[in-house]
Design a protein around this motif. Sequence first.
Motif, short mmCIF file in Angstrom:
data_model
loop_
_atom_site.label_atom_id
_atom_site.label_comp_id
_atom_site.label_asym_id
_atom_site.label_seq_id
_atom_site.Cartn_x
_atom_site.Cartn_y
_atom_site.Cartn_z
N HIS A 300 0.82 -1.21 0.00
CA HIS A 300 0.00 0.00 0.00
C HIS A 300 0.86 1.26 0.00
CE1 HIS A 300 -3.48 -2.45 1.95
NE2 HIS A 300 -3.39 -2.66 0.63
N LEU A 301 1.91 1.23 0.80
CA LEU A 301 2.81 2.39 0.85
C LEU A 301 3.51 2.62 -0.48
CD1 LEU A 301 4.40 1.95 4.41
CD2 LEU A 301 2.72 3.67 3.70
N LEU A 302 3.93 1.55 -1.11
CA LEU A 302 4.57 1.69 -2.42
C LEU A 302 3.60 2.23 -3.46
CD1 LEU A 302 6.71 -1.60 -2.54
CD2 LEU A 302 7.56 0.74 -2.25
N GLU A 303 2.39 1.75 -3.38
CA GLU A 303 1.37 2.26 -4.30
C GLU A 303 1.11 3.75 -4.05
OE1 GLU A 303 -1.97 -0.23 -3.68
OE2 GLU A 303 -1.13 -1.96 -4.80
N LEU A 304 1.09 4.16 -2.76
CA LEU A 304 0.88 5.56 -2.42
C LEU A 304 2.02 6.43 -2.95
CD1 LEU A 304 -0.78 7.72 -0.97
CD2 LEU A 304 0.48 7.14 1.14
N VAL A 305 3.25 5.93 -2.79
CA VAL A 305 4.42 6.67 -3.31
C VAL A 305 4.32 6.83 -4.82
CG1 VAL A 305 6.92 6.57 -3.62
CG2 VAL A 305 5.93 6.04 -1.39
N ASP A 334 12.76 -4.13 -4.98
CA ASP A 334 13.41 -5.10 -4.09
C ASP A 334 12.59 -5.41 -2.84
OD1 ASP A 334 15.84 -6.68 -3.52
OD2 ASP A 334 15.98 -5.36 -1.76
N LEU A 335 11.82 -4.45 -2.34
CA LEU A 335 11.07 -4.67 -1.10
C LEU A 335 10.12 -5.86 -1.19
CD1 LEU A 335 10.51 -3.85 1.78
CD2 LEU A 335 8.86 -2.16 0.93
N PRO A 336 9.33 -6.00 -2.26
CA PRO A 336 8.48 -7.21 -2.35
C PRO A 336 9.29 -8.49 -2.38
CG PRO A 336 7.70 -5.52 -3.86
CD PRO A 336 9.03 -5.05 -3.36
N LYS A 337 10.46 -8.43 -3.05
CA LYS A 337 11.30 -9.64 -3.10
C LYS A 337 11.82 -9.99 -1.71
CE LYS A 337 12.86 -8.78 -7.85
NZ LYS A 337 14.05 -8.51 -8.71
N VAL A 338 12.22 -8.96 -0.94
CA VAL A 338 12.72 -9.20 0.43
C VAL A 338 11.64 -9.82 1.30
CG1 VAL A 338 13.55 -8.08 2.53
CG2 VAL A 338 14.47 -7.40 0.31
N LEU A 339 10.44 -9.28 1.18
CA LEU A 339 9.33 -9.82 1.97
C LEU A 339 9.00 -11.25 1.56
CD1 LEU A 339 7.04 -6.66 2.15
CD2 LEU A 339 8.41 -7.64 3.99
N ASP A 340 9.05 -11.54 0.26
CA ASP A 340 8.81 -12.92 -0.20
C ASP A 340 9.88 -13.86 0.34
OD1 ASP A 340 6.52 -12.29 -1.59
OD2 ASP A 340 7.56 -11.93 -3.51
N SER A 341 11.14 -13.40 0.33
CA SER A 341 12.23 -14.22 0.87
C SER A 341 12.05 -14.48 2.35
CB SER A 341 13.59 -13.54 0.62
OG SER A 341 13.83 -13.38 -0.76
N MET A 342 11.62 -13.43 3.09
CA MET A 342 11.36 -13.61 4.52
C MET A 342 10.23 -14.60 4.75
SD MET A 342 11.74 -9.67 5.83
CE MET A 342 11.32 -10.10 7.51
#
Length: 539
Positions: A300-305, A334-342
Amino acid sequence: MPVSYDLNLVALSVIIAVLSAYTSVDLTERIAAAKGWAWIGWLIGGATSFGIGIWSMHFVGMLAFHLTVPVSYNFLIVLISVLPAILSSGFALWITSRKILQIPSLLGASLLMGMGITTMHYTGIAAMQLPAIAHYDLKLVTLSVGIAVMVSLVALWLTHYLHNQIAVIWWQKIGAAALMGMAVPMMHYTGMAAVCFSPIESFSGEFPAPNTTWLSSLISAITFFILGLALVTSSETKVIDRTKELSLALKELQQSQLQLIQTEKMSSLGELVAGIAHEINNPVNFICANLHYMQENSQHLLELVQLYQNYHPDSGSQIQAKINEIDLVFVQEDLPKVLDSMKIGSNRIIQIVRSLRNFSRFDEVEDKAVDIHDGIDSTLLILQHRLKGNGDRPRIEVIKNYGVLPEVNCYLGQMNQVFMNLLANAIDALNEGTTQGKIPNRIPQIQIATEINSKHWLVIRIADNGIGIPERIKQRLFEPLFTTKPVGKGTGLGLSIAHQIVVQKHNGTLEVNSQPGIGTEFTIAIPIISKSAEKLISV
């Protein structure tokens, strides 16, 4: 016709009777304990020695009987008189060696044995050759038969009673033998008193009388030798059997101790693993539960940005400088990829915790229907650090050929212990082969295969392509405390415990097939349905 007795020979006949009775008591124990051909051998040997003992007492008593006329014997008839004694003795030993002796059987056996002794006695009298005619007092004859039956009854009951006792004190056997030994001559000498001889005045033949001292000594010596041989053989067999029992008990005690030590060790390991899994599980569940919301919120934050960039492309200098500093485009990718990896990592931790819990089930007291593949995978996870390569050796490949299996009734915690021991040995063999150059140009591998065989048993094969096992070592693999590893590297318990778990706990088989230089394969086979489950199904 007046008669007299040689008291020395009378005493000797009583001693023979007592020794024969003692031998019968002793041999009854051996017959009761023996099985199969050994039982037949002991029964024949006991009947022969006991029968000869009774006959010897009778014949020595006959030699102690002195008349005023010369007496000789038809030795063919004398030898024939041995047969009733042996047959009745064999029947008596067979009856008394049985675990349960009913009163009708006791009475019937007493009657048969008494008649056998009586037949032997009066057959022996018929063998006498002398210039006289024998007359019988029917009352005393009847009394002698009654005594023979009563003596047999007491002897059979005493013998059966003693051999069924848990522990027989030596004086009890001697007392019983003395009682029976004194009673048997009573019948003999009552039977001798029942005979009266009238001389034949006109008889002119000759009866060469034997030397009673020499003949009684010879018969007594032979009888003592036979009875002594029977007792010595029985005693030696008892010592051998007792030694085997003690060795077996010692081995069972040793195995129980080893099992207890290993079980306690694995139980402690299971508690430790379960505790660690529990402690890890709580924070991991917290992380996993919040990762979903974090992923949504960050999206949501990325979409807002992105909306701000679309509607305000000309941002201030400070905002533009910050965008360049943080490399916003890279962060957005990269943030979605990091979250997917986590998320993947946390799911992996959850799987590890689940595997640790499966592996730690050592305290289960009942077998349950389980997926055996879960146990193998859990064990492989515990050993994962040993499968990885390092500077000294390459990575060990694990090849799984899992078949389609139903759930199997077993003690999964204990089966995990079996898998742990077999896989650890396979890893040791591969490490030794690679580090010492015994398996050059070969990728170290462990193959695990599962299937259901034609007997509807679960079969698990764990094979490695390591150094193999020599034949002389393979024969001792499952012995407790046997190990080929250096001191401090192995206890010799692993394979022994694995064998006990598979064979004794699961009524299965554990076999090994190995060729030096090629590899080793262990094959586990267990019934799909355990005995406890079969009982429930049958009910």
